[in-house]
Design an enzyme around this catalytic site. Structure first.
Site, PDB file in Angstrom:
ATOM      1  N   GLU A 126      -0.152  10.833   3.485  1.00  0.00           N
ATOM      2  CA  GLU A 126      -0.473  11.283   4.841  1.00  0.00           C
ATOM      3  C   GLU A 126      -1.819  11.988   4.930  1.00  0.00           C
ATOM      4  O   GLU A 126      -2.169  12.819   4.109  1.00  0.00           O
ATOM      5  CB  GLU A 126       0.614  12.270   5.313  1.00  0.00           C
ATOM      6  CG  GLU A 126       0.304  12.875   6.666  1.00  0.00           C
ATOM      7  CD  GLU A 126       1.420  13.784   7.176  1.00  0.00           C
ATOM      8  OE1 GLU A 126       2.165  14.338   6.356  1.00  0.00           O
ATOM      9  OE2 GLU A 126       1.546  13.914   8.395  1.00  0.00           O
ATOM     10  N   GLY A 156      -3.206  16.257   2.773  1.00  0.00           N
ATOM     11  CA  GLY A 156      -4.296  16.919   2.047  1.00  0.00           C
ATOM     12  C   GLY A 156      -4.044  16.988   0.557  1.00  0.00           C
ATOM     13  O   GLY A 156      -4.112  18.062  -0.020  1.00  0.00           O
ATOM     14  N   ARG A 208      -0.549  15.869  -5.699  1.00  0.00           N
ATOM     15  CA  ARG A 208       0.378  14.824  -5.238  1.00  0.00           C
ATOM     16  C   ARG A 208       1.304  14.328  -6.336  1.00  0.00           C
ATOM     17  O   ARG A 208       2.361  13.809  -6.080  1.00  0.00           O
ATOM     18  CB  ARG A 208      -0.407  13.643  -4.654  1.00  0.00           C
ATOM     19  CG  ARG A 208      -0.953  13.955  -3.297  1.00  0.00           C
ATOM     20  CD  ARG A 208      -1.811  12.832  -2.803  1.00  0.00           C
ATOM     21  NE  ARG A 208      -3.042  12.694  -3.580  1.00  0.00           N
ATOM     22  CZ  ARG A 208      -3.965  11.783  -3.344  1.00  0.00           C
ATOM     23  NH1 ARG A 208      -3.789  10.910  -2.385  1.00  0.00           N
ATOM     24  NH2 ARG A 208      -5.058  11.727  -4.070  1.00  0.00           N
ATOM     25  N   CYS A 264      -8.913   7.321   5.432  1.00  0.00           N
ATOM     26  CA  CYS A 264      -7.459   7.145   5.435  1.00  0.00           C
ATOM     27  C   CYS A 264      -6.958   6.149   6.492  1.00  0.00           C
ATOM     28  O   CYS A 264      -6.264   5.196   6.163  1.00  0.00           O
ATOM     29  CB  CYS A 264      -6.780   8.489   5.555  1.00  0.00           C
ATOM     30  SG  CYS A 264      -7.220   9.581   4.177  1.00  0.00           S
ATOM     31  N   ARG A 282       0.852  -1.181   0.000  1.00  0.00           N
ATOM     32  CA  ARG A 282       0.000   0.000   0.000  1.00  0.00           C
ATOM     33  C   ARG A 282       0.894   1.240   0.000  1.00  0.00           C
ATOM     34  O   ARG A 282       1.798   1.363   0.828  1.00  0.00           O
ATOM     35  CB  ARG A 282      -0.928   0.052   1.212  1.00  0.00           C
ATOM     36  CG  ARG A 282      -1.634   1.405   1.317  1.00  0.00           C
ATOM     37  CD  ARG A 282      -2.935   1.410   2.077  1.00  0.00           C
ATOM     38  NE  ARG A 282      -3.493   2.750   2.137  1.00  0.00           N
ATOM     39  CZ  ARG A 282      -4.192   3.334   1.147  1.00  0.00           C
ATOM     40  NH1 ARG A 282      -4.438   2.689   0.029  1.00  0.00           N
ATOM     41  NH2 ARG A 282      -4.654   4.563   1.270  1.00  0.00           N
ATOM     42  N   ASP A 292      -5.768  18.177  -6.947  1.00  0.00           N
ATOM     43  CA  ASP A 292      -4.794  17.266  -6.349  1.00  0.00           C
ATOM     44  C   ASP A 292      -3.404  17.732  -6.754  1.00  0.00           C
ATOM     45  O   ASP A 292      -3.184  18.064  -7.915  1.00  0.00           O
ATOM     46  CB  ASP A 292      -5.063  15.858  -6.931  1.00  0.00           C
ATOM     47  CG  ASP A 292      -4.448  14.749  -6.098  1.00  0.00           C
ATOM     48  OD1 ASP A 292      -3.256  14.851  -5.770  1.00  0.00           O
ATOM     49  OD2 ASP A 292      -5.150  13.770  -5.795  1.00  0.00           O
TER      50      ASP A 292
END
Ligand SMILES: [Zn+2]
Length: 418
Positions: free
Chosen positions: A246, A290, A331, A260, A242, A329
């Site tokens: 965070e 976030g 990320r 989460c 996985r 997003d």
């Protein structure tokens, strides 16, 4: 306690030209640590530096405070006696494959061995990866044992549900040409944008094109290995993974607006099971709070979601984030697989994730994925139904049904006063 640092002239790095060739040239992607060369980001001997930025990610700012307050000697050198990794990770063939790993230093854990001579000669080379061992105590693991889903074996799981792990802390080390190539942009655009969007924090990004490595002031990642670190890279041995971004409110405090922590705990349970069945489990925990937009943005979005006309509902889930942050997003999972390649992984038998961005990035980086496993629906908190429905409607992987339009319009999240 040391004296406050004496006042010395400030050396600006904002003008190009005034520097000698680097003392330790880097050949990123070389097949050994010696050929690659050490990443030197020391502040105590500026002439030895071959990288922009410095160690410890965002904590560099706290180190500056400690120096400013007179509590830390600015030229302190770490005493690395007895700090070497508990488990040897690699070297793996991927470490020497060009462009395979561009956002961490694969050799970052072994510098005390690889560069022992230089360190003895006084060069300030520091590890960017540290590997140690621990046991995890989580109520979810204890419940899994109590419910009979897991059994203590005395090797991977102890007592009422304590899991053995090998864990590695990894600091980001960006090879700028490689990061630019990963995002299909030119290096000068990347350098200039990093410089401008950090309010000019690192002038060398634009003045020192000869420095190809940047240690960005951001959080890194932690790898948790369940099983035998020596066989994680062996494609014959079943591997469960996985990759988790965070979410402090849920991961640590159990806030119920998202899935989460339940997903993370489910992942850990699956990793322990994999280890007990003769395979291995890996959880990678990325500091990308976030969706890498930060917790202030995240809480603003929560309020906007819950106060909007019609209540908190799935069809507005992504739109509300975009209204506040400008993007849905940040990320950018494109750099995420680097850490999997550092572990030498070529095949994941079970990927515990519903995210297509993560899946596409892992598969696109050349890692084979067997089964994809979504979160069991009984682990989804009631208030988090909005998030899950929105993700399912957006095409996130799942082995159940996808909610229709009427379903998505229904307010499901709790109000702010409830
Ligand atoms: Zn969350």
């Amino acid at each position: 306690m040391t004296d406050k640092p004496s006042i010395s002239p400030i050396k600006l790095t904002s003008h190009p030209g005034d520097h000698n060739p680097v003392r330790f040239p880097l050949r990123w992607g070389a097949a050994s640590a010696r050929e690659r060369g050490p990443v030197v980001a020391t502040l105590s001997t500026p002439t030895d530096r071959n990288a922009v930025g410095t160690h410890s990610g965002s904590y560099a700012v706290y180190r500056a405070l400690a120096v400013a307050a007179g509590r830390l000697d600015p030229v302190h050198r770490p005493d690395l006696t007895d700090t070497s990794p508990t488990d040897l990770i690699g070297p793996h063939p991927q470490w020497g494959e060009p462009d395979r790993i561009v956002s961490i230093d694969p050799w970052g854990a072994g510098i005390t061995e690889a560069f022992a001579d230089d360190i003895r000669d006084g060069v300030d080379i520091r590890p960017t990866i540290a590997v140690t061992k621990a046991r995890l105590q989580m109520p979810e693991l204890e419940r899994a044992v109590a419910a009979g889903r897991l059994k203590s074996c005395g090797v991977h799981l102890h007592g009422v549900g304590e899991a053995s792990v090998t864990k590695a802390a990894v600091e980001p080390v960006w090879h700028l040409p490689g990061v630019a190539a990963r995002f299909d942009i030119d290096e000068s655009t990347l350098r200039r944008t990093l410089f401008e969007q950090t309010a000019g924090m690192f002038p060398e990004l634009v003045t020192r094109g000869d420095l190809e490595v940047f240690l960005p002031p951001i959080g890194g990642m932690t790898v948790y290995i369940f099983g035998d670190p020596k066989t994680v890279a062996d494609p014959q041995i079943p591997l469960t993974v996985r990759v988790h971004d965070e979410c402090n409110g849920s991961d640590v405090f159990g806030s119920d607006i998202c899935t989460c922590r339940p997903y993370l705990a489910h992942g850990i349970e699956e990793c322990v099971r994999a280890a007990q069945e003769g395979g291995n489990g890996v959880i990678v925990y990325f500091r990308k709070e976030g969706r890498a937009l930060g917790e202030v943005t995240k809480f603003l979005v929560y309020n906007a979601r819950k106060r909007q006309a019609g209540g908190d509902r799935a069809d507005q889930y992504f739109a509300r984030t975009e209204c506040v942050a400008g993007v849905q997003d940040a990320r950018f999972q494109g750099l995420m697989p680097d850490v999997l390649h550092w572990l030498g992984i070529r095949r994941i038998d079970r990927l515990l994730s519903m995210s297509n961005m993560k899946y596409d990035s892992i598969v696109g980086s050349g890692i084979e994925v067997g089964e994809r496993v979504s979160i069991p629906s009984d682990l989804v908190p009631a208030d988090a139904r909005v998030e899950i429905d929105a993700k399912l409607a957006a095409g996130y992987f799942n082995d159940g049904g996808v909610p229709d339009e009427t379903e998505l319009k229904k307010p499901k999240g709790r109000g702010l006063e409830d």
